[in-house]
Scaffold this motif. Structure first.
Motif, mmCIF file in Angstrom:
data_model
loop_
_atom_site.group_PDB
_atom_site.id
_atom_site.type_symbol
_atom_site.label_atom_id
_atom_site.label_comp_id
_atom_site.label_asym_id
_atom_site.label_seq_id
_atom_site.Cartn_x
_atom_site.Cartn_y
_atom_site.Cartn_z
ATOM 1 N N PHE A 405 0.807 -1.220 0.000
ATOM 2 C CA PHE A 405 0.000 0.000 0.000
ATOM 3 C C PHE A 405 0.836 1.264 0.000
ATOM 4 N N SER A 406 2.105 1.176 0.321
ATOM 5 C CA SER A 406 2.984 2.345 0.217
ATOM 6 C C SER A 406 3.630 2.447 -1.157
ATOM 7 N N GLY A 407 3.435 1.418 -2.007
ATOM 8 C CA GLY A 407 3.989 1.454 -3.355
ATOM 9 C C GLY A 407 5.397 0.922 -3.463
ATOM 10 N N LYS A 408 5.964 0.399 -2.358
ATOM 11 C CA LYS A 408 7.332 -0.127 -2.412
ATOM 12 C C LYS A 408 7.397 -1.445 -3.189
ATOM 13 N N GLN A 409 6.289 -2.181 -3.262
ATOM 14 C CA GLN A 409 6.277 -3.487 -3.925
ATOM 15 C C GLN A 409 5.095 -3.554 -4.876
ATOM 16 N N ASP A 410 5.363 -3.995 -6.112
ATOM 17 C CA ASP A 410 4.304 -4.124 -7.106
ATOM 18 C C ASP A 410 3.577 -5.451 -6.916
ATOM 19 N N VAL A 411 2.282 -5.440 -7.256
ATOM 20 C CA VAL A 411 1.475 -6.659 -7.183
ATOM 21 C C VAL A 411 1.514 -7.314 -8.563
ATOM 22 N N GLN A 412 2.576 -8.070 -8.810
ATOM 23 C CA GLN A 412 2.742 -8.768 -10.077
ATOM 24 C C GLN A 412 3.606 -10.002 -9.832
ATOM 25 N N VAL A 531 11.934 -15.721 -2.877
ATOM 26 C CA VAL A 531 10.805 -15.068 -2.227
ATOM 27 C C VAL A 531 10.129 -14.142 -3.231
ATOM 28 N N GLY A 532 8.811 -14.111 -3.222
ATOM 29 C CA GLY A 532 8.101 -13.218 -4.132
ATOM 30 C C GLY A 532 6.660 -13.629 -4.305
ATOM 31 N N ASN A 533 6.054 -13.126 -5.394
ATOM 32 C CA ASN A 533 4.653 -13.397 -5.701
ATOM 33 C C ASN A 533 4.571 -14.587 -6.667
ATOM 34 N N PHE A 534 3.846 -15.614 -6.264
ATOM 35 C CA PHE A 534 3.675 -16.801 -7.087
ATOM 36 C C PHE A 534 2.178 -17.007 -7.346
ATOM 37 N N GLY A 535 1.870 -17.518 -8.523
ATOM 38 C CA GLY A 535 0.476 -17.797 -8.833
ATOM 39 C C GLY A 535 0.148 -17.393 -10.250
ATOM 40 N N TYR A 542 2.062 -14.469 -1.793
ATOM 41 C CA TYR A 542 3.410 -14.002 -1.431
ATOM 42 C C TYR A 542 4.013 -15.027 -0.472
ATOM 43 N N THR A 543 5.026 -15.789 -0.924
ATOM 44 C CA THR A 543 5.579 -16.873 -0.117
ATOM 45 C C THR A 543 7.031 -17.101 -0.495
ATOM 46 N N ILE A 544 7.625 -18.128 0.127
ATOM 47 C CA ILE A 544 9.019 -18.475 -0.141
ATOM 48 C C ILE A 544 9.104 -19.948 -0.492
ATOM 49 N N ILE A 545 10.082 -20.300 -1.341
ATOM 50 C CA ILE A 545 10.302 -21.694 -1.715
ATOM 51 C C ILE A 545 11.790 -21.972 -1.747
ATOM 52 N N GLY A 546 12.153 -23.259 -1.703
ATOM 53 C CA GLY A 546 13.557 -23.639 -1.790
ATOM 54 C C GLY A 546 13.926 -24.709 -0.776
ATOM 55 N N GLY A 547 15.140 -25.205 -0.912
ATOM 56 C CA GLY A 547 15.621 -26.251 -0.019
ATOM 57 C C GLY A 547 15.714 -25.795 1.425
ATOM 58 N N VAL A 548 16.020 -24.523 1.643
ATOM 59 C CA VAL A 548 16.116 -23.992 3.011
ATOM 60 C C VAL A 548 14.767 -24.107 3.709
ATOM 61 N N VAL A 549 13.662 -23.830 2.980
ATOM 62 C CA VAL A 549 12.316 -23.924 3.547
ATOM 63 C C VAL A 549 11.994 -25.379 3.889
ATOM 64 N N ASN A 550 12.319 -26.289 2.967
ATOM 65 C CA ASN A 550 12.027 -27.710 3.207
ATOM 66 C C ASN A 550 12.771 -28.241 4.424
#
Length: 645
Positions: A405-412, A531-535, A542-550
């Motif tokens: 909502f502050s515009g620092k991150q785009d919704v894409q 980390v980022g927007n997936f879908g 907005y989530t994270i993926i990778g071996g570190v998460v697993n």
């Protein structure tokens, strides 16, 4: 004849007299030009010196090396202009035929003497500029260095202040107050060696007291801080000394400027005297011609002004009536044909204004109503958007909500690689418990648990990724990060507090009739994740993926109840702050090599004691209790237990 023709006729007469005066003055024109040219050259000479003085003043306050260099280039340009003008003045210092008839300013001894003084002062100004320029270069360099180091000193001082206050040693706290006072006095007030020495002495006193109290962990921080203080103190003293030197040069410059002003005044007075001598020789003839011109001008002016006054009064009267809203008024002018045409145009304008004013008021009223309606609709839309925003905030983590909502991150759809610390937790045996507890009670317990754990996560700066039943996934390092180590430490503190809050909840739920206790397992890992927007374009997560998460998830599933299990990567980041115990290596599916694990015991400043046994629960917050009173209560309780055994 109209007024314009009368004015032209009067102008022709005046021109004739002016030509007569010009003819008489033609002989002296050359001489006047010479004197005027000289006066302009002298004036230009003085102005150049004033410009050079202004640049010197700018040098003393300039804080940019690039701008300082530009000022010097301008100053050199003024120096060159001054030298060229000086050569031009001196090379024309010879007499011609007219100079023997009428006095010449260039040959005046007083003016020549004053000019020589100006030339000498200009040389002194150049030397002062060079000195001030050198000092200001040093001043900017030291100031820049001071600005770079000061935040480091300030941060170290704040950190040391927190550590000293935690010791609760009154002598250390008092001496640290002296340290803060002398730091301000050294950096902003006295800026002398005596105050600086008091500052460093206060640091030495604190170091000595720390050694007496065996607080050796803080000593390296104070030693490093003292090195920074010595640099800052020397910078402040050097800056102060440079400012004193510049002040001395500025005082000297002020004295030279006063001399220049006196010489300038002397030159101007002498130029006026020479000009008066010249004018006195032709004043008599010109006086007669001037008197004649004045008389004719007065006569013509009185005649023309009387006509113009009458016309202006009529115009003014008509304008006032128009201003007061009398659009039916008319102006009639017979004295002059051209002004009569202006009056006719004015009358037509008044009539048009009256016609348009009525329609304009109706348009304004209609437009005002339209704007008021639009404002009401805008306010309604604003209220709807604010309500929707507040509702959406419930479904997003505070950090993600703020960044979107502050515009620092785009919704894409986009992602990035970042170093994160990932946290997983779940309630051990929660699925089995659901079969023995009513759905309403279970929902209330789960919501209460998730609410408290979410509050703890947000408090420590964690980004809540998702809830999966009773499981919670949190990560640190995005969208905001305090550095790898600090993110990991914040995650550890969050996990420890969650463990404490869970202990409190177990006691509460037991009182509410939940017989089977709840215990949580926690797993933590650190490393680079995506980390980022997936879908899709229509639905993003907005989530994270990778071996570190697993690996973090596997650590959580391998942890025992009430255990915080972390990887060696995370342990490396927090080992100096958080107490841990080395545990067995785990063979994780999908990872070829075994994973060394560590169990988190407590943080370095943990003040809560929790003990749980069947039929026995103990929670002590050492920062809130009266320790002596609690010890007596525990002793009496032990005696009562022993009597009943």
């Amino acid at each position: 004849m109209n007024i314009r023709k009368k004015v032209i006729f009067s102008f022709v007469i005046l021109v004739a007299f002016i030509i007569s005066i010009s003819s008489l003055s033609m002989i002296t024109t050359y001489h006047m030009k010479e004197n005027s040219s000289f006066a302009k050259q002298v004036s230009r000479l003085i102005n150049i010196q004033e410009d050079m003085n202004e640049l010197i003043n700018l040098v003393t306050i300039e804080n940019s090396l690039e701008k300082l260099k530009n000022i010097k280039e301008k100053f050199i340009s003024f120096e060159n202009d001054f030298e060229l003008l000086r050569e031009d003045i001196t090379k024309k210092d010879h007499k011609d035929l007219i100079d023997y008839i009428l006095p010449n300013i260039r040959q005046n001894q007083n003016i020549s003497k004053s000019l020589n003084n100006l030339f000498e002062n200009e040389h002194a100004i150049e030397l002062i500029f060079d000195d001030i320029y050198k000092f200001q270069n040093k001043h900017i360099y030291h100031n820049d260095l001071f600005s770079k180091i000061y935040p480091e000193e300030n941060e170290k001082r704040k950190l040391l202040q927190e550590l000293i206050f935690k010791t609760t040693n009154l002598k250390l706290i008092q001496e640290f107050g002296n340290l803060r006072y002398y730091s301000k006095e050294t950096l902003y007030q006295h800026r002398d060696m005596e105050t600086f020495q008091k500052w460093t002495n206060s640091i030495d006193e604190i170091i000595l007291e720390l050694r007496k109290n065996d607080r050796l962990k803080i000593l390296p921080l104070f030693t490093g801080y003292k090195e920074t203080v010595e640099i800052m103190g020397n910078l402040a003293i050097n800056i102060h000394n440079i400012e004193k030197e510049e002040k001395i040069l500025t005082t000297k410059l002020i004295k030279i400027l006063k001399e220049n002003r006196d010489e300038s005044s002397s030159i101007e007075i002498k130029i006026e005297e020479v000009a008066e001598q010249f004018l006195s020789k032709i004043s008599f003839i010109e006086l007669i011609l001037v008197i004649t011109i004045i008389l004719i001008t007065i006569a013509l002016t009185l005649y023309i002004s009387s006509k113009l006054t009458s016309i202006i009064q009529k115009l003014n009267s008509g304008v006032k009536r128009l201003k007061d809203g009398d659009y039916s008024s008319t102006i009639v002018i017979k004295e002059d044909k051209e002004f009569s045409e202006i009056a006719t145009t004015f009358n037509n304008m008044a009539q048009n204004i009256e016609e348009h004013q009525n329609t304009l008021e109706e348009k304004i009223k209609l437009r005002t109503n339209e704007l008021q309606g639009a404002l009401v609709n805008i306010q309604k839309q604003k209220d709807i958007l604010e309500n929707l925003s507040n509702k959406l905030a419930k479904y997003l983590s505070p950090q993600l909500f703020e960044s979107i909502f502050s515009g620092k991150q785009d919704v894409q759809i986009e992602s990035k690689r970042k170093y994160l610390t990932v946290f997983f937790s779940d309630i051990k045996g929660f699925t089995d418990i659901t079969d023995s507890v009513e759905t309403e009670t279970l929902t209330e317990i789960l919501n209460e648990y998730l609410d408290i754990m979410s509050t703890v996560a947000i408090k420590h700066g964690g980004t809540i990724d998702k809830y999966i039943g009773d499981s919670i996934m949190v990560f640190f390092g995005d969208p905001l990060s305090n550095g790898k180590a600090q993110d990991a430490i914040s995650c550890m503190n969050m996990a420890i507090q969650m463990k404490e809050e869970m202990s409190k909840l177990r006691i509460k739920w037991q009182k509410d009739g939940i017989s089977k206790p709840f215990h949580i397992r926690m797993g933590i890992n650190s490393g680079y994740c995506t980390v980022g927007n997936f879908g899709s374009k229509n639905r993003l997560d907005y989530t994270i993926i990778g071996g570190v998460v697993n690996l973090a998830s596997r650590l959580e599933s391998n942890a025992r109840p009430d255990q915080i299990l972390i990887s060696s990567e995370t342990y490396t980041l927090i080992k100096d702050t958080i107490k841990c115990t080395k545990k067995e290596e785990l063979q994780i599916k999908g990872i070829a090599h075994p994973i060394q694990t560590y169990e988190v015991i407590s943080s370095g400043n943990n003040s809560t004691i929790i003990e749980e046994q069947t039929g026995f629960n103990l929670i002590l917050d050492l920062n809130q209790i009266d320790k002596n009173n609690i010890i007596n209560i525990l002793k009496n309780t032990i005696i009562d237990v022993e009597k009943n055994i």
